[in-house]
Scaffold this active site. Structure first.
Site, PDB file in Angstrom:
ATOM      1  N   LYS A  39       0.845  -1.203   0.000  1.00 48.87           N
ATOM      2  CA  LYS A  39       0.000   0.000   0.000  1.00 48.87           C
ATOM      3  C   LYS A  39       0.875   1.246   0.000  1.00 48.87           C
ATOM      4  CE  LYS A  39      -3.246   2.469   2.997  1.00 48.87           C
ATOM      5  NZ  LYS A  39      -4.511   2.423   2.248  1.00 48.87           N
ATOM      6  N   ASP A  58     -13.414   2.980  10.784  1.00 52.62           N
ATOM      7  CA  ASP A  58     -13.948   2.143   9.721  1.00 52.62           C
ATOM      8  C   ASP A  58     -15.402   1.875  10.073  1.00 52.62           C
ATOM      9  OD1 ASP A  58     -13.533  -0.203   7.611  1.00 52.62           O
ATOM     10  OD2 ASP A  58     -14.625  -1.021   9.309  1.00 52.62           O
ATOM     11  N   TYR A  81      -9.906  -3.388  -1.773  1.00 52.12           N
ATOM     12  CA  TYR A  81      -9.668  -3.193  -3.209  1.00 52.12           C
ATOM     13  C   TYR A  81      -8.449  -2.305  -3.372  1.00 52.12           C
ATOM     14  CZ  TYR A  81     -11.985   1.413  -2.832  1.00 52.12           C
ATOM     15  OH  TYR A  81     -12.344   2.689  -2.475  1.00 52.12           O
ATOM     16  N   TRP A  95     -18.566  -8.210   7.273  1.00 51.47           N
ATOM     17  CA  TRP A  95     -17.247  -7.584   7.197  1.00 51.47           C
ATOM     18  C   TRP A  95     -16.438  -7.795   8.466  1.00 51.47           C
ATOM     19  CZ3 TRP A  95     -18.611  -2.409   4.210  1.00 51.47           C
ATOM     20  CH2 TRP A  95     -19.009  -2.770   2.917  1.00 51.47           C
ATOM     21  N   ASP A 112     -26.652   1.334   6.877  1.00 50.42           N
ATOM     22  CA  ASP A 112     -25.982   0.852   5.666  1.00 50.42           C
ATOM     23  C   ASP A 112     -25.953  -0.666   5.608  1.00 50.42           C
ATOM     24  OD1 ASP A 112     -25.302   3.431   4.829  1.00 50.42           O
ATOM     25  OD2 ASP A 112     -23.527   3.454   6.114  1.00 50.42           O
ATOM     26  N   HIS A 149     -28.322   1.976   2.515  1.00 53.09           N
ATOM     27  CA  HIS A 149     -27.388   2.200   1.415  1.00 53.09           C
ATOM     28  C   HIS A 149     -26.718   0.894   1.005  1.00 53.09           C
ATOM     29  CE1 HIS A 149     -24.086   3.679  -0.939  1.00 53.09           C
ATOM     30  NE2 HIS A 149     -23.245   3.108  -0.115  1.00 53.09           N
ATOM     31  N   GLU A 162     -25.455   2.290  -5.616  1.00 50.82           N
ATOM     32  CA  GLU A 162     -24.429   2.594  -6.602  1.00 50.82           C
ATOM     33  C   GLU A 162     -25.088   2.490  -7.962  1.00 50.82           C
ATOM     34  OE1 GLU A 162     -22.034   1.587  -9.845  1.00 50.82           O
ATOM     35  OE2 GLU A 162     -23.143   0.017  -8.822  1.00 50.82           O
ATOM     36  N   HIS A 181     -15.260   6.232  -6.042  1.00 52.39           N
ATOM     37  CA  HIS A 181     -14.087   5.376  -5.840  1.00 52.39           C
ATOM     38  C   HIS A 181     -12.888   5.881  -6.607  1.00 52.39           C
ATOM     39  CE1 HIS A 181     -17.530   2.915  -4.702  1.00 52.39           C
ATOM     40  NE2 HIS A 181     -16.712   2.434  -3.815  1.00 52.39           N
TER      41      HIS A 181
HETATM   42  N1  GLN Z   1     -21.956   5.514   5.630  1.00 51.88           N
HETATM   43  C1  GLN Z   1     -20.822   4.893   5.064  1.00 51.88           C
HETATM   44  C2  GLN Z   1     -19.874   5.947   4.515  1.00 51.88           C
HETATM   45  O1  GLN Z   1     -20.309   6.904   4.008  1.00 51.88           O
HETATM   46  C3  GLN Z   1     -21.200   3.938   3.959  1.00 51.88           C
HETATM   47  C4  GLN Z   1     -20.020   3.308   3.299  1.00 51.88           C
HETATM   48  C5  GLN Z   1     -20.324   2.084   2.478  1.00 51.88           C
HETATM   49  O2  GLN Z   1     -21.433   1.776   2.159  1.00 51.88           O
HETATM   50  N2  GLN Z   1     -19.323   1.343   2.098  1.00 51.88           N
HETATM   51  O3  GLN Z   1     -18.701   5.805   4.582  1.00 51.88           O
HETATM   52 ZN    ZN Z   2     -21.377   2.410  -0.385  1.00 53.92          ZN
END
Ligand code: GLN
Ligand code: ZN
Length: 764
Positions: free
Chosen positions: A19, A499, A522, A571, A609, A651, A675, A704
């Protein structure tokens, strides 16, 4: 003798060296040669340490600077036109495909990324068309094979198999409507043949060809392709070990066992039940069976007794020389080594095994199955037995109150008080929002200052009070920023979160954390998944303080921000002793209390989310319903404890909802953001197709990549969306959180977003 093998190793370096080097290269701080050198150092360490652990088959060629699927696209000349002829070096073309590029007059977006099967790793999706001109631009497999050889280490090169490579890709925009990437197989095979023949000439005895697509239902229709591909390849290649992982072969076994391959790898961590039928199928052949007994997906110490039972079955049927003990998949999905963990207690460390420790495990298991009399093998077996029984003892001590609460969940607890149509009207009175409300997905740039303050606080260099003051200032400035830019539904920006999953884990009972347990998500983005070790509960409010502070400094409505139960579960490294369903329900109950507390604190909207719901979907369709039932129920359980006035948001990133749409509907979130900026309206069309009637916020630009979308570009996107969706339902937002972005591009992009939404208000 039973041999041992590792299918792939983490390519990030024990201290995230890759990285650091990659990002330094992007920033122009080191040269391409220095980057190559940094990569070579990590590869060397990986190879030598695997050798030192006693692994017989050490992998090479699976190392990557960004993504292994992207490596294949670059090597095979599967490079979309937009990246060609821009005057970039091959390395920069490679990175441009991965992350986009906007500098020195070049302006190209990144390629689409998708989740790698049911994992949290993202691969860069290859784009194919009738015009794809396969060529072997370079032979990475051979270069790395020779690189290891020069160090005196014989490796087994790893190459993604041709069928999986094509099937994982998509048709590019300029392909004909019915174009299927797999139709290119005859054109692709000559390139594979060349690559594999070169490997053979270079002296490789084996090659590992990964065909993970074989654990999917759809592979059943690829029998013809697999058969023709592997008969062509086997004629020129080293001995082929065909590897499958993350699931079971099922009926695909019928044709796989007949392929002209020298070895077959199966995942016995995910699908131990397939061993018997695989043994029966390969017994009459000469195929060597590679047993994925050591999980490449979880971090739990392998139960040697259980693994040896399976291993012995294979040895009894096939003989020692036809059995390999291996990791179930690449170890890419777990941290490098437990050795760097200084804060886990000895009891916790005793439960766990990371990549290097797993390498040792395959080596011990292989020796044990070879009836080795070595003293260190019997010592290792005994030590393992003792560790496993200590863990079992711990597992028995569960949190009774939590278990009872889960048992008492009723169906009513999953439903909001009124249907959406009613809630919508109630909410209109509670939250003042214009048509096409603009909002963000939650996080704002995680700057160096934020990371420094957090590090100082963690090290005890600043007090809790100082840290909280810092966060409050940060929140206030993010609020002011949103007001200035003109956003409608604000967020606090998540500066307190390292995170989105780890943060919640840290505030809940039942989790432990690593200091250095990074895993690639990623490109150069790595995450440190928490580990669920026991029953989960919420000792007290988690985010209420931050959201209410943010609300206190503005008159605009504030959206609370939580990570959902299924995403926290997916996760994290889950427990292996109880079901995912139970862990998800425990998380849901903890979050339910948090959502209720946020409403009590005067927050009008709460976003939960769930980007991981889709990726957690079982790979086989027959297993879907059971999963979707508890996954959707968990979300509903977490969000349904409030009044009609609370606007719930959810989300999702990178989700393909075509086949699970009824479940998305069943979530019944008031607003769902998805997305959509890279999937060419396909996703939105799905929403329309099913008559989705709750609010929806399809992302209008890709976060991204550092690229700034133009005002016109966003208007065009809105226009296209409004051709499909009713204007009353549409929210306008980026397609994910902004934490990985810099402020400059964030400001420019959001200004364009707001201006496009204002334009839409006038025109629709
Ligand atoms: N609320 C989170 C953010 O904005 C959502 C991130 C995600 O869905 N990966 O970072
Ligand atoms: Zn997202």
């Amino acid at each position: 003798m039973v041999a041992s093998a590792v299918l792939g190793f983490p390519r990030i370096g024990a201290n995230r060296e890759v990285k650091k080097a990659v990002e330094a290269y992007w920033a122009g701080k080191i040269t391409a040669d220095q980057l190559t050198q940094a990569a070579a150092d990590v590869k060397k360490t990986n190879w030598t340490s695997l050798k030192a652990k006693g692994v017989d088959y050490v992998p090479s060629g699976e190392f990557s600077l960004y993504d292994h699927v992207l490596d294949h696209s670059a090597a095979f000349n599967v490079i979309p036109k937009r990246y060609v002829g821009q005057g970039l070096t091959p390395l920069d073309v490679y990175f441009a495909m991965g992350r986009g590029r906007q500098a020195d007059g070049v302006d190209v977006p990144a390629s689409e990324m998708k989740k790698w099967f049911d994992s949290n790793y993202h691969f860069v999706v290859p784009e194919f068309s009738e015009e794809t001109d396969f060529k072997l631009n370079f032979n990475k497999a051979i270069e790395e094979y020779k690189e290891a050889q020069a160090l005196g280490i014989e490796t087994r090169p790893v190459v993604l198999g041709p069928v999986s490579f094509l099937v994982l890709g998509k048709a590019s925009k300029d392909a004909k409507p019915d174009f299927q990437p797999l139709s290119l197989l005859p054109n692709l095979l000559p390139v594979y043949k060349q690559l594999l023949a070169d490997l053979k000439t270079a002296g490789a005895e084996w090659v590992q060809l990964d065909e993970p697509v074989l654990v999917l239902d759809k592979a059943a229709s690829y029998e013809k392709e697999y058969t023709s591909a592997y008969s062509e390849l086997s004629a020129v290649a080293p001995k082929i070990l065909l590897t499958t992982y993350f699931g079971r072969l099922d009926s695909n076994l019928n044709f796989v066992a007949k392929l002209p391959i020298a070895g077959l790898h199966i995942d016995l961590d995910r699908a131990p039940g397939q061993l018997d039928e695989v043994i029966v199928a390969v017994k009459p052949t000469n195929i060597v069976l590679s047993l994925g007994l050591v999980s490449g997906r979880n971090i739990w110490k392998t139960d040697f007794q259980a693994a040896l039972k399976l291993g012995q079955k294979a040895v009894d049927a096939l003989g020692q020389d036809r059995v390999i003990v291996a990791t179930s998949s690449s170890l890419l999905h777990i941290p490098v080594t437990l050795d760097s963990e200084k804060k886990l207690t000895p009891q916790q460390k005793d439960w766990l095994s990371f990549a290097l420790e797993k390498a040792q495990e395959v080596s011990v298991l292989a020796k044990a199955l070879s009836s080795s009399q070595e003293a260190n093998v019997s010592y290792a077996l005994k030590a393992n037995e003792e560790s496993i029984s200590r863990r079992r003892e711990f597992e028995r001590t569960s949190d009774d109150a939590v278990r009872k609460r889960v048992a008492a969940i009723t169906p009513e607890m999953h439903e909001r008080k009124s249907p959406f149509a009613v809630r919508k009207e109630v909410q209109k009175k509670h939250i003042e929002l214009p048509k096409f409300p603009t909002t963000t997905i939650g996080s704002f740039p995680q700057t160096k200052e934020i990371r420094n303050a957090r590090a100082k606080y963690t090290k005890g260099e600043i007090t809790e009070e100082q840290y909280e003051d810092f966060l409050k200032k940060e929140i206030e400035s993010v609020v002011r920023f949103q007001e200035t830019v003109g956003l409608d539904l604000l967020v606090h920006g998540e500066p307190e979160r390292n995170d989105m999953v780890q943060y919640f884990g840290e505030q809940l009972n039942g989790f432990v954390f690593t200091q250095n347990g990074w895993v690639q998500s990623y490109g150069s983005r790595y995450v440190r998944p928490p580990i669920i070790v026991s029953d989960v509960s919420r000792p007290g409010p988690i985010t209420v303080k931050w959201s209410s502070y943010a609300q206190s400094v503005t008159k605009f409505p504030m959206k609370g921000m939580l990570t959902g139960p299924v995403t926290i579960l997916n996760w994290s490294f889950p427990r292996a002793d109880v079901s995912r369903e139970l862990q998800s329900k425990q998380l849901a109950l903890a979050l339910r209390d948090e959502v209720i507390d946020l409403e009590k604190a005067g927050i009008h909207a709460v976003q939960v989310d769930e980007p991981a719901i889709r990726e957690g979907l079982p790979l086989r369709r027959v297993d879907w319903d059971a999963y979707l039932k508890w996954a959707v129920d968990s979300f509903k359980l977490a969000t349904a404890g409030v009044s009609d006035a609370l606007q719930t948001h959810s989300h999702f990133c990178y989700s393909d909802f075509d086949d699970i749409f009824p479940s998305i509907q069943r979530l019944d979130a008031d607003v769902i953001s998805i997305e959509a900026s890279k999937s060419d309206m396909k996703l939105i069309t799905t929403f329309k197709h099913y008559g989705y009637s709750n609010n929806i916020g399809p992302g209008v630009y890709d976060i991204h990549s550092p690229r700034v979308p133009g005002d016109q570009e966003i208007r065009d996107r809105l226009k296209a969306m409004l051709e499909i969706l009713p204007d009353s339902l549409l929210f306008v937002n980026p397609d994910c959180g902004l934490k990985t972005r810099g402020w400059k591009e964030t400001e420019a992009s959001l200004k364009n977003l707001v201006s496009a939404a204002r334009w839409a208000r006038q025109h629709y």
